[in-house]
Scaffold this motif. Structure first.
Motif, PDB file in Angstrom:
ATOM      1  N   ASP A 253     -19.116  24.159  -6.727  1.00  0.00           N
ATOM      2  CA  ASP A 253     -17.656  24.179  -6.817  1.00  0.00           C
ATOM      3  C   ASP A 253     -17.082  25.586  -6.831  1.00  0.00           C
ATOM      4  OD1 ASP A 253     -17.485  21.352  -7.043  1.00  0.00           O
ATOM      5  OD2 ASP A 253     -18.010  21.501  -9.172  1.00  0.00           O
ATOM      6  N   MET A 254     -17.912  26.583  -7.185  1.00  0.00           N
ATOM      7  CA  MET A 254     -17.369  27.917  -7.424  1.00  0.00           C
ATOM      8  C   MET A 254     -18.330  28.997  -6.942  1.00  0.00           C
ATOM      9  SD  MET A 254     -15.849  29.460 -11.016  1.00  0.00           S
ATOM     10  CE  MET A 254     -15.335  27.810 -11.437  1.00  0.00           C
ATOM     11  N   ILE A 255     -17.757  30.133  -6.535  1.00  0.00           N
ATOM     12  CA  ILE A 255     -18.507  31.321  -6.143  1.00  0.00           C
ATOM     13  C   ILE A 255     -18.148  32.450  -7.111  1.00  0.00           C
ATOM     14  CG2 ILE A 255     -18.812  33.075  -4.344  1.00  0.00           C
ATOM     15  CD1 ILE A 255     -18.201  30.950  -2.267  1.00  0.00           C
ATOM     16  N   GLY A 256     -19.137  33.247  -7.520  1.00  0.00           N
ATOM     17  CA  GLY A 256     -18.878  34.352  -8.431  1.00  0.00           C
ATOM     18  C   GLY A 256     -19.177  35.705  -7.798  1.00  0.00           C
ATOM     19  N   ASP A 257     -18.310  36.669  -8.057  1.00  0.00           N
ATOM     20  CA  ASP A 257     -18.539  38.035  -7.595  1.00  0.00           C
ATOM     21  C   ASP A 257     -17.888  38.995  -8.586  1.00  0.00           C
ATOM     22  OD1 ASP A 257     -19.379  39.175  -4.522  1.00  0.00           O
ATOM     23  OD2 ASP A 257     -18.368  40.583  -5.852  1.00  0.00           O
ATOM     24  N   SER A 258     -18.465  40.196  -8.699  1.00  0.00           N
ATOM     25  CA  SER A 258     -17.970  41.169  -9.673  1.00  0.00           C
ATOM     26  C   SER A 258     -16.863  42.053  -9.121  1.00  0.00           C
ATOM     27  CB  SER A 258     -19.126  42.047 -10.166  1.00  0.00           C
ATOM     28  OG  SER A 258     -19.704  42.741  -9.081  1.00  0.00           O
ATOM     29  N   ARG A 259     -16.641  42.014  -7.821  1.00  0.00           N
ATOM     30  CA  ARG A 259     -15.650  42.887  -7.195  1.00  0.00           C
ATOM     31  C   ARG A 259     -14.470  42.081  -6.670  1.00  0.00           C
ATOM     32  NH1 ARG A 259     -17.953  48.280  -7.098  1.00  0.00           N
ATOM     33  NH2 ARG A 259     -19.990  47.952  -8.079  1.00  0.00           N
ATOM     34  N   ILE A 260     -13.285  42.453  -7.086  1.00  0.00           N
ATOM     35  CA  ILE A 260     -12.100  41.744  -6.617  1.00  0.00           C
ATOM     36  C   ILE A 260     -11.939  41.898  -5.111  1.00  0.00           C
ATOM     37  CG2 ILE A 260     -10.418  43.614  -6.934  1.00  0.00           C
ATOM     38  CD1 ILE A 260      -9.924  39.914  -7.920  1.00  0.00           C
ATOM     39  N   GLN A 261     -12.422  43.042  -4.559  1.00  0.00           N
ATOM     40  CA  GLN A 261     -12.342  43.236  -3.104  1.00  0.00           C
ATOM     41  C   GLN A 261     -13.113  42.147  -2.369  1.00  0.00           C
ATOM     42  OE1 GLN A 261     -13.255  45.513  -5.397  1.00  0.00           O
ATOM     43  NE2 GLN A 261     -12.753  47.622  -4.767  1.00  0.00           N
ATOM     44  N   ASN A 262     -14.270  41.748  -2.910  1.00  0.00           N
ATOM     45  CA  ASN A 262     -15.064  40.709  -2.267  1.00  0.00           C
ATOM     46  C   ASN A 262     -14.392  39.343  -2.369  1.00  0.00           C
ATOM     47  OD1 ASN A 262     -17.022  42.573  -1.581  1.00  0.00           O
ATOM     48  ND2 ASN A 262     -18.351  42.083  -3.303  1.00  0.00           N
ATOM     49  N   LEU A 263     -13.806  39.043  -3.521  1.00  0.00           N
ATOM     50  CA  LEU A 263     -13.093  37.781  -3.665  1.00  0.00           C
ATOM     51  C   LEU A 263     -11.890  37.727  -2.716  1.00  0.00           C
ATOM     52  CD1 LEU A 263     -13.058  37.266  -7.547  1.00  0.00           C
ATOM     53  CD2 LEU A 263     -14.710  36.413  -5.883  1.00  0.00           C
ATOM     54  N   LYS A 264     -11.319  38.865  -2.491  1.00  0.00           N
ATOM     55  CA  LYS A 264     -10.127  38.947  -1.627  1.00  0.00           C
ATOM     56  C   LYS A 264     -10.465  38.693  -0.163  1.00  0.00           C
ATOM     57  CE  LYS A 264      -6.225  42.112  -0.837  1.00  0.00           C
ATOM     58  NZ  LYS A 264      -5.648  43.425  -1.228  1.00  0.00           N
ATOM     59  N   THR A 265     -11.627  39.173   0.289  1.00  0.00           N
ATOM     60  CA  THR A 265     -11.940  39.104   1.715  1.00  0.00           C
ATOM     61  C   THR A 265     -12.771  37.879   2.104  1.00  0.00           C
ATOM     62  OG1 THR A 265     -13.888  40.520   1.364  1.00  0.00           O
ATOM     63  CG2 THR A 265     -11.822  41.603   2.001  1.00  0.00           C
ATOM     64  N   MET A 266     -13.478  37.273   1.148  1.00  0.00           N
ATOM     65  CA  MET A 266     -14.319  36.129   1.523  1.00  0.00           C
ATOM     66  C   MET A 266     -13.461  34.946   1.950  1.00  0.00           C
ATOM     67  SD  MET A 266     -15.750  34.505  -2.088  1.00  0.00           S
ATOM     68  CE  MET A 266     -16.644  35.959  -2.615  1.00  0.00           C
ATOM     69  N   LYS A 267     -13.955  34.233   2.945  1.00  0.00           N
ATOM     70  CA  LYS A 267     -13.279  33.027   3.436  1.00  0.00           C
ATOM     71  C   LYS A 267     -14.012  31.819   2.867  1.00  0.00           C
ATOM     72  CE  LYS A 267     -11.755  35.120   7.800  1.00  0.00           C
ATOM     73  NZ  LYS A 267     -12.298  36.482   7.537  1.00  0.00           N
ATOM     74  N   THR A 268     -13.341  31.128   1.955  1.00  0.00           N
ATOM     75  CA  THR A 268     -13.967  30.001   1.295  1.00  0.00           C
ATOM     76  C   THR A 268     -12.913  29.061   0.744  1.00  0.00           C
ATOM     77  OG1 THR A 268     -15.557  29.332  -0.403  1.00  0.00           O
ATOM     78  CG2 THR A 268     -14.109  31.184  -0.937  1.00  0.00           C
ATOM     79  N   HIS A 269     -13.283  27.793   0.634  1.00  0.00           N
ATOM     80  CA  HIS A 269     -12.433  26.798  -0.020  1.00  0.00           C
ATOM     81  C   HIS A 269     -12.887  26.572  -1.464  1.00  0.00           C
ATOM     82  CE1 HIS A 269     -15.923  24.699   1.639  1.00  0.00           C
ATOM     83  NE2 HIS A 269     -15.778  23.835   0.648  1.00  0.00           N
ATOM     84  N   LYS A 270     -13.962  27.251  -1.870  1.00  0.00           N
ATOM     85  CA  LYS A 270     -14.474  27.119  -3.238  1.00  0.00           C
ATOM     86  C   LYS A 270     -13.585  27.904  -4.210  1.00  0.00           C
ATOM     87  CE  LYS A 270     -18.349  25.161  -1.688  1.00  0.00           C
ATOM     88  NZ  LYS A 270     -18.686  23.727  -1.925  1.00  0.00           N
ATOM     89  N   ARG A 271     -13.630  27.492  -5.469  1.00  0.00           N
ATOM     90  CA  ARG A 271     -12.981  28.296  -6.497  1.00  0.00           C
ATOM     91  C   ARG A 271     -13.744  29.604  -6.668  1.00  0.00           C
ATOM     92  NH1 ARG A 271      -9.874  26.464 -10.582  1.00  0.00           N
ATOM     93  NH2 ARG A 271     -11.344  26.989 -12.253  1.00  0.00           N
ATOM     94  N   LYS A 272     -13.024  30.653  -7.094  1.00  0.00           N
ATOM     95  CA  LYS A 272     -13.623  31.987  -7.168  1.00  0.00           C
ATOM     96  C   LYS A 272     -13.552  32.526  -8.601  1.00  0.00           C
ATOM     97  CE  LYS A 272     -10.992  33.307  -3.654  1.00  0.00           C
ATOM     98  NZ  LYS A 272     -10.402  34.129  -2.562  1.00  0.00           N
ATOM     99  N   MET A 273     -14.692  33.072  -9.039  1.00  0.00           N
ATOM    100  CA  MET A 273     -14.802  33.629 -10.390  1.00  0.00           C
ATOM    101  C   MET A 273     -15.030  35.126 -10.309  1.00  0.00           C
ATOM    102  SD  MET A 273     -17.767  32.888 -13.290  1.00  0.00           S
ATOM    103  CE  MET A 273     -17.207  31.238 -13.723  1.00  0.00           C
ATOM    104  N   LEU A 274     -14.223  35.895 -11.043  1.00  0.00           N
ATOM    105  CA  LEU A 274     -14.430  37.336 -11.166  1.00  0.00           C
ATOM    106  C   LEU A 274     -15.388  37.576 -12.323  1.00  0.00           C
ATOM    107  CD1 LEU A 274     -13.753  40.240 -10.306  1.00  0.00           C
ATOM    108  CD2 LEU A 274     -11.878  40.183 -11.969  1.00  0.00           C
ATOM    109  N   LEU A 275     -16.548  38.165 -12.026  1.00  0.00           N
ATOM    110  CA  LEU A 275     -17.602  38.311 -13.023  1.00  0.00           C
ATOM    111  C   LEU A 275     -17.451  39.553 -13.887  1.00  0.00           C
ATOM    112  CD1 LEU A 275     -20.643  37.292 -10.787  1.00  0.00           C
ATOM    113  CD2 LEU A 275     -19.401  35.856 -12.411  1.00  0.00           C
ATOM    114  N   ARG A 276     -16.968  40.645 -13.308  1.00  0.00           N
ATOM    115  CA  ARG A 276     -16.766  41.848 -14.116  1.00  0.00           C
ATOM    116  C   ARG A 276     -15.449  41.716 -14.874  1.00  0.00           C
ATOM    117  NH1 ARG A 276     -17.053  47.538 -11.161  1.00  0.00           N
ATOM    118  NH2 ARG A 276     -15.067  46.867 -10.273  1.00  0.00           N
ATOM    119  N   LEU A 277     -15.434  42.208 -16.111  1.00  0.00           N
ATOM    120  CA  LEU A 277     -14.200  42.159 -16.890  1.00  0.00           C
ATOM    121  C   LEU A 277     -13.055  42.798 -16.107  1.00  0.00           C
ATOM    122  CD1 LEU A 277     -15.490  43.231 -20.434  1.00  0.00           C
ATOM    123  CD2 LEU A 277     -15.357  40.921 -19.470  1.00  0.00           C
ATOM    124  N   PRO A 278     -11.888  42.170 -16.052  1.00  0.00           N
ATOM    125  CA  PRO A 278     -10.777  42.717 -15.275  1.00  0.00           C
ATOM    126  C   PRO A 278     -10.316  44.069 -15.816  1.00  0.00           C
ATOM    127  CG  PRO A 278     -10.366  40.421 -15.869  1.00  0.00           C
ATOM    128  CD  PRO A 278     -11.550  40.866 -16.660  1.00  0.00           C
TER     129      PRO A 278
END
Length: 350
Positions: A53-78
């Motif tokens: 259901d979800m993909i995790g990444d520590s970089r907001i840049q990666n969450l921003k550019t990935m193409k996905t319909h899954k929910r996205k989790m930011l792993l590094r503290l904001p």
């Protein structure tokens, strides 16, 4: 073009599906972590085809550019400086700082969103999280008043900094915090995100505590090993990615440099043993691309060292020529470096 990173998409898919199967068996939600391969879209597409259901990444840049319909989790503290983008691009974030939570709440209100959070608890590994002995009921009550944040539950991270291995005793600390949070809040926590690839050993043995219902796993999928003890996982590929380098020089030379020895290009002083003449090879890759500690050489080849652009090898067994290609296996850190380097060609094998 070389150096070349071979990315075996089918092997990644098989490892992912096997990990999903194990997690499903023990009713644990899997969050595949994509930071090691910089959220490469070829691999994201494989995750997109899976049941997670979800993909995790520590970089907001990666969450921003990935193409996905899954929910996205930011792993590094904001960071406070990226709060706006966190609300825009992450569905869930891991948090431990009150000031950040307040700003996330304010930004979520501006964007007319409800943002999901997981409160990170430090169980003694001493990276991120509120120290397990320091959380109190006032903090819990304050979180409940943030009306544009949905508090999903608690999480922890182990082994990444302090090397603390997940055990039942370590997890009991998390369970104690869980009980406190549920008692004070009056709500059952939906998520207990219990760690990363270092928890896979307990998972595979069926010994992961039942209250842990989510794991954030990257290395175990990409390298086929758990990270508490470094043990290979039976039936998983350990070569989802391999590095190919080209030999650019091959000569018999002394084993010890001649003259007074000072610092090398990186300010380090080395000590050499005189072993007589040896067959030395140079490959066209260096420390600008990867640390030699993260390279696993083929049989019969020994790594002697590296400068910024040259890898220095000793050929112990085998017959090679200039222009030949050597294949190396990689550690997690090696994959991370090579995926980041734009000097290394990425070659996708389907």
């Amino acid at each position: 073009m070389y150096p070349r990173l071979n990315i075996y998409l089918k092997r990644y898919q098989e490892n992912l599906e096997k990990m999903i199967h194990v997690c499903d068996l023990y009713q644990v939600s899997l969050v595949p972590v994509t930071k090691v391969f910089c959220a490469d879209q070829h691999l994201i597409d494989i995750i997109n085809q899976s049941s997670v259901d979800m993909i995790g990444d520590s970089r907001i840049q990666n969450l921003k550019t990935m193409k996905t319909h899954k929910r996205k989790m930011l792993l590094r503290l904001p960071m406070l400086s990226e709060v706006s983008e966190v609300i825009s691009w992450a569905d869930v974030s891991l948090n431990s700082e009150w000031d950040v939570l307040v700003k996330l709440n304010e930004e979520a209100k501006k964007q007319n969103k409800v943002h999901d959070i997981i409160l990170m608890i430090d169980l003694g590994d001493l990276r991120e999280g509120i120290y397990y002995q320091a959380i109190d009921e006032h903090f819990i009550r304050d979180i409940m008043r943030l009306d544009h944040l949905r508090w999903l539950g608690i999480g922890t991270n182990l082994t990444c900094y302090g090397g603390v291995i997940p055990t039942k005793d370590v997890y009991q600390k998390l369970n104690d915090v869980l009980s406190l949070c549920e008692k004070i809040s009056g709500h059952k926590m939906m998520v207990v995100s219990g760690g990363n690839s270092s928890s896979v050993d307990l998972l595979m043995k069926g010994e992961l505590p039942s209250y842990v219902n989510e794991l954030r796993i990257g290395e175990a999928i990409i390298l086929g090993r758990e990270t508490a003890h470094g043990t290979p996982i039976l039936g998983f590929f350990d070569d989802v990615m391999t590095l190919e380098v080209e030999l650019i020089e091959l000569k018999t030379k002394p084993s010890k440099p001649e003259g007074d020895i000072g610092m090398d290009a990186f300010g380090e002083i080395h000590h050499f043993e005189d072993r007589g003449p040896i067959l030395r090879a140079l490959a066209g890759i260096g420390r600008q691309d990867i640390s030699i500690d993260h390279l696993i050489p083929p049989q019969g080849v020994q790594i002697l060292g590296a400068s910024s652009d040259h890898l220095v090898l000793e050929i112990l067994v085998g017959h090679y020529h200039v222009g030949d290609i050597l294949t190396f296996k990689l550690t997690y850190g090696g994959i991370l470096s090579l995926m980041t380097s734009h000097y290394v060609e990425k070659h996708y094998v389907r």
